[in-house]
Design a protein around this motif. Structure first.
Motif, PDB file in Angstrom:
ATOM      1  N   MET A 202       1.155  -0.796  -0.253  1.00 37.39           N
ATOM      2  CA  MET A 202       0.059   0.019   0.166  1.00 37.39           C
ATOM      3  C   MET A 202       1.063   1.283   0.257  1.00 37.39           C
ATOM      4  SD  MET A 202      -3.166   1.035   2.701  1.00 37.39           S
ATOM      5  CE  MET A 202      -4.515  -0.076   2.272  1.00 37.39           C
ATOM      6  N   ALA A 203       1.843   1.171  -1.037  1.00 33.43           N
ATOM      7  CA  ALA A 203       2.661   2.450  -0.924  1.00 33.43           C
ATOM      8  C   ALA A 203       2.329   3.105  -2.068  1.00 33.43           C
ATOM      9  CB  ALA A 203       3.784   1.864  -1.515  1.00 33.43           C
ATOM     10  N   PHE A 204       1.851   4.428  -2.539  1.00 34.32           N
ATOM     11  CA  PHE A 204       2.143   4.919  -3.362  1.00 34.32           C
ATOM     12  C   PHE A 204       2.578   6.292  -4.469  1.00 34.32           C
ATOM     13  CE2 PHE A 204      -2.198   4.200  -0.513  1.00 34.32           C
ATOM     14  CZ  PHE A 204      -2.992   4.138  -1.340  1.00 34.32           C
ATOM     15  N   TYR A 205       2.628   6.229  -5.760  1.00 35.21           N
ATOM     16  CA  TYR A 205       3.715   6.759  -6.533  1.00 35.21           C
ATOM     17  C   TYR A 205       2.799   8.793  -6.450  1.00 35.21           C
ATOM     18  CZ  TYR A 205       4.293   2.610  -8.568  1.00 35.21           C
ATOM     19  OH  TYR A 205       4.753   1.657  -9.435  1.00 35.21           O
ATOM     20  N   LEU A 206       4.028   9.043  -5.442  1.00 34.41           N
ATOM     21  CA  LEU A 206       3.702  10.088  -5.089  1.00 34.41           C
ATOM     22  C   LEU A 206       4.156  10.973  -6.275  1.00 34.41           C
ATOM     23  CD1 LEU A 206       5.351  10.334  -0.923  1.00 34.41           C
ATOM     24  CD2 LEU A 206       3.600   9.902  -2.458  1.00 34.41           C
ATOM     25  N   ALA A 346       6.568  11.070   8.216  1.00 36.45           N
ATOM     26  CA  ALA A 346       6.328  11.878   9.488  1.00 36.45           C
ATOM     27  C   ALA A 346       5.255  11.301   9.861  1.00 36.45           C
ATOM     28  CB  ALA A 346       6.716  13.349   9.172  1.00 36.45           C
ATOM     29  N   ASN A 347       3.712  11.367   8.818  1.00 37.56           N
ATOM     30  CA  ASN A 347       2.753  11.053   9.644  1.00 37.56           C
ATOM     31  C   ASN A 347       2.316   9.671   9.454  1.00 37.56           C
ATOM     32  OD1 ASN A 347       3.036  11.508   6.746  1.00 37.56           O
ATOM     33  ND2 ASN A 347       0.393  12.062   6.259  1.00 37.56           N
ATOM     34  N   LEU A 348       3.046   9.025   9.652  1.00 38.93           N
ATOM     35  CA  LEU A 348       2.564   7.248   9.980  1.00 38.93           C
ATOM     36  C   LEU A 348       3.926   7.169  11.650  1.00 38.93           C
ATOM     37  CD1 LEU A 348       2.966   5.200   6.580  1.00 38.93           C
ATOM     38  CD2 LEU A 348       0.863   6.584   8.356  1.00 38.93           C
ATOM     39  N   PRO A 349       2.460   5.932  11.784  1.00 36.13           N
ATOM     40  CA  PRO A 349       3.816   6.145  13.202  1.00 36.13           C
ATOM     41  C   PRO A 349       5.114   5.537  13.344  1.00 36.13           C
ATOM     42  CG  PRO A 349       1.544   5.004  12.664  1.00 36.13           C
ATOM     43  CD  PRO A 349       1.902   5.344  11.426  1.00 36.13           C
ATOM     44  N   ILE A 373       2.893  12.684   3.794  1.00 32.30           N
ATOM     45  CA  ILE A 373       2.070  12.367   2.538  1.00 32.30           C
ATOM     46  C   ILE A 373       1.215  13.033   2.970  1.00 32.30           C
ATOM     47  CG2 ILE A 373       3.726  10.345   2.521  1.00 32.30           C
ATOM     48  CD1 ILE A 373       1.733   8.433   3.732  1.00 32.30           C
ATOM     49  N   PRO A 374       0.646  12.677   1.642  1.00 33.39           N
ATOM     50  CA  PRO A 374      -1.153  13.097   1.975  1.00 33.39           C
ATOM     51  C   PRO A 374      -1.562  12.166   2.664  1.00 33.39           C
ATOM     52  CG  PRO A 374      -0.467  12.393  -0.682  1.00 33.39           C
ATOM     53  CD  PRO A 374       0.671  12.424   0.186  1.00 33.39           C
ATOM     54  N   PRO A 375      -2.382  13.465   3.206  1.00 34.97           N
ATOM     55  CA  PRO A 375      -3.136  12.682   4.581  1.00 34.97           C
ATOM     56  C   PRO A 375      -4.314  11.304   4.340  1.00 34.97           C
ATOM     57  CG  PRO A 375      -4.275  14.898   4.185  1.00 34.97           C
ATOM     58  CD  PRO A 375      -2.893  14.719   2.994  1.00 34.97           C
ATOM     59  N   GLN A 376      -4.695  11.878   3.265  1.00 34.24           N
ATOM     60  CA  GLN A 376      -5.588  10.714   3.435  1.00 34.24           C
ATOM     61  C   GLN A 376      -5.075   9.093   2.632  1.00 34.24           C
ATOM     62  OE1 GLN A 376      -4.978  12.763   0.816  1.00 34.24           O
ATOM     63  NE2 GLN A 376      -5.062  12.456  -1.655  1.00 34.24           N
ATOM     64  N   LEU A 377      -3.766   9.198   2.281  1.00 40.15           N
ATOM     65  CA  LEU A 377      -3.339   8.272   2.061  1.00 40.15           C
ATOM     66  C   LEU A 377      -2.648   7.355   3.371  1.00 40.15           C
ATOM     67  CD1 LEU A 377      -0.290   8.894  -0.634  1.00 40.15           C
ATOM     68  CD2 LEU A 377      -3.330   7.623  -1.181  1.00 40.15           C
ATOM     69  N   ALA A 378      -1.941   8.426   4.080  1.00 42.37           N
ATOM     70  CA  ALA A 378      -1.713   8.146   5.662  1.00 42.37           C
ATOM     71  C   ALA A 378      -3.206   7.559   6.458  1.00 42.37           C
ATOM     72  CB  ALA A 378      -1.254   9.317   6.070  1.00 42.37           C
ATOM     73  N   ALA A 379      -4.417   8.252   5.961  1.00 41.48           N
ATOM     74  CA  ALA A 379      -5.373   7.374   6.705  1.00 41.48           C
ATOM     75  C   ALA A 379      -5.610   5.976   6.402  1.00 41.48           C
ATOM     76  CB  ALA A 379      -6.491   8.698   6.659  1.00 41.48           C
ATOM     77  N   LEU A 380      -5.239   5.683   5.185  1.00 41.06           N
ATOM     78  CA  LEU A 380      -5.745   4.456   4.778  1.00 41.06           C
ATOM     79  C   LEU A 380      -4.872   3.502   4.657  1.00 41.06           C
ATOM     80  CD1 LEU A 380      -7.601   2.730   2.303  1.00 41.06           C
ATOM     81  CD2 LEU A 380      -6.263   3.378   1.073  1.00 41.06           C
ATOM     82  N   MET A 381      -3.773   4.251   5.242  1.00 42.39           N
ATOM     83  CA  MET A 381      -2.647   3.052   5.108  1.00 42.39           C
ATOM     84  C   MET A 381      -2.677   2.376   6.913  1.00 42.39           C
ATOM     85  SD  MET A 381       0.539   4.929   3.742  1.00 42.39           S
ATOM     86  CE  MET A 381       0.616   4.950   1.938  1.00 42.39           C
TER      87      MET A 381
END
Length: 448
Positions: A202-206, A346-349, A373-381
């Motif tokens: 669940m990595a994304f192309y930034l 930064a915005n993952l645990p 990373i974009p907040p919607q991506l961090a939230a899904l992860m």
């Protein structure tokens, strides 16, 4: 380290071992490597040993190849350990992971990374990897452990909590997906510049660019047109909703989220072409073709094609031996253990496994700090990290209750089953796994 010592654990995975051997021995600087092939299946190990000899002759290499069922012999003094085991195999373990949930109406596609299948795979795999790591601590404490085994994130995290052995997790989803997208766009993949980050599968192309031009508008046009490959509808739909493209395949991703597999919604399965029971089908096909493949691989008169694969393993070994710098994508802990300040994402645990670009040279694996990373991506992860965290906690503490908690918070399982069903399903899975799961977790700290 002119002739590195390389242990290949699970070398009975003959085709994968063949590809990795071709990659490694294809480098002149590694052509004289000391290769130790280890497996618990003597028959498959014998086939891989013969294939290793044929690969060496094909690329003009003169390695020292040893095949053994003695793990300590394989690990003794190894500079690199490549791990490709599957604990429990297709039968009984993978079959159990699929068939028991079906009794509750819970259907899966791959079941090796998340969901109840991924949880059970971690429960039987991490203890074996940890046992190997204890051997490494004694026999090759300075080795680099290259892990190809799923569930990747839970394995990396579970090992980081319990052993000092340096481990990097390797997957091919980043480079495979980049190639697939290049085909969709009609652009050579080598001309595409990308930056990718997240968690494994669940990595994304930034960033996804061609000669400085952002390719996302073209990808979005494809997604909106509906003219996308049938097997990739799930990921293009997620691109429409999130604005970024995910690395892992649609068949995997469809079971990491609660949107595509729903009881009584066969229209979703058909609309997004979700391949239920895909992994068992692949396994059955491989098993069915093994005898024919083995005969072909062992036939000295049959041509053996050796092509460089997209796997990162040989590149890491070559860079660490020669000092040639490269960037690969690796799975490491978000807060590095070297004491350096700050998280990679930064915005993952702090304490989770992330997949980020890594510089490799003689100094080893040096992960890149991505920032936010974009907040919607961090939230899904985070929905997946929750499951990983609780599974690892169960493994480290021996608290069986956390297995139920992990299943309870799994997005797909929670979308399909109520709490009583989830508890009963975990009970059944633990009972049917028997000795494949550590006794402490089977008995656990929960009241039975």
């Amino acid at each position: 380290m002119t002739s590195p010592k390389i242990a290949m654990i699970g070398a009975g995975s003959t085709v994968f071992a063949k590809n990795l051997l071709g990659d490694i021995l294809g480098f002149p600087e590694l052509a004289g490597a000391d290769v130790r092939l280890f497996d618990i299946n003597q028959e498959r190990l014998d086939v891989t040993e013969q294939v290793a000899g044929r690969v060496a002759r094909s690329v003009g290499a003169r390695p020292t190849v040893t095949a053994t069922t003695d793990r300590e012999r394989a690990l003794d003094g190894a500079d690199f350990v490549i791990n490709m085991i599957q604990v429990g195999g297709y039968k009984p373990a993978t079959v159990t992971d699929f068939e028991v949930p079906k009794r509750y109406g819970l259907r899966q596609t791959i079941a090796d990374t998340l969901g109840v299948g991924g949880i059970m795979r971690a429960l039987r795999t991490v203890p074996v990897l940890l046992d190997m790591s204890r051997d490494m601590e004694r026999l090759c404490p300075d080795t680099l452990h290259l892990n190809y085994v799923n569930p990747m994130a839970m394995n990396i995290w579970g090992l980081a909590r319990q052993t000092p052995i340096k481990t990097v997790g390797l997957c091919h989803s980043v480079q495979h997906t980049a190639y697939e997208l290049s085909q969709d766009l009609g652009i050579p993949v080598e001309e595409i510049d990308y930056l990718c980050a997240g968690i494994n599968h669940m990595a994304f192309y930034l960033k996804f660019e061609h000669k400085g031009v952002d390719l996302y508008p073209r990808l979005m046009e494809l997604a909106e047109s509906g003219q996308v490959p049938a097997w990739n509808r799930v990921r293009y739909e997620m691109l429409r909703r999130l604005g970024y493209f995910v690395t892992e395949s649609s068949e995997h991703f469809s079971e990491y989220v609660p949107y595509f597999i729903k009881r009584g919604r066969e229209d979703l399965v058909e609309r997004f072409n979700v391949p239920l029971d895909e992994y068992p089908r692949r396994c059955e096909a491989q098993i069915g073709g093994w005898e024919e493949l083995r005969t072909k691989l062992q036939d000295p008169d049959a041509p053996l094609e050796v092509h460089r694969s997209v796997e990162y393993g040989s590149l890491i070994i070559h860079s660490m031996v020669t000092g040639q710098p490269r960037v690969v994508y690796g799975n490491v802990m978000n807060s590095p253990s070297d004491g350096s300040a700050g998280k990679l994402i930064a915005n993952l645990p702090d304490e989770c496994s992330v997949e980020v670009p890594c510089l490799v040279d003689r100094q080893g694996i040096q992960p890149t700090r991505i920032g936010r990373i974009p907040p919607q991506l961090a939230a899904l992860m985070q929905t997946n990290i929750n499951v990983q965290a609780l599974t690892v906690e169960a493994l480290v503490t021996g608290n069986r209750e956390h297995i139920y908690h992990a299943a309870m918070l799994d997005p797909h399982t929670a979308a399909e089953l109520d709490l009583d069903q989830i508890w009963a399903l975990v009970d059944d899975l633990l009972a049917e796994h028997g000795d494949w799961v550590p006794e402490g977790l089977r008995r656990g700290l929960a009241a039975d």
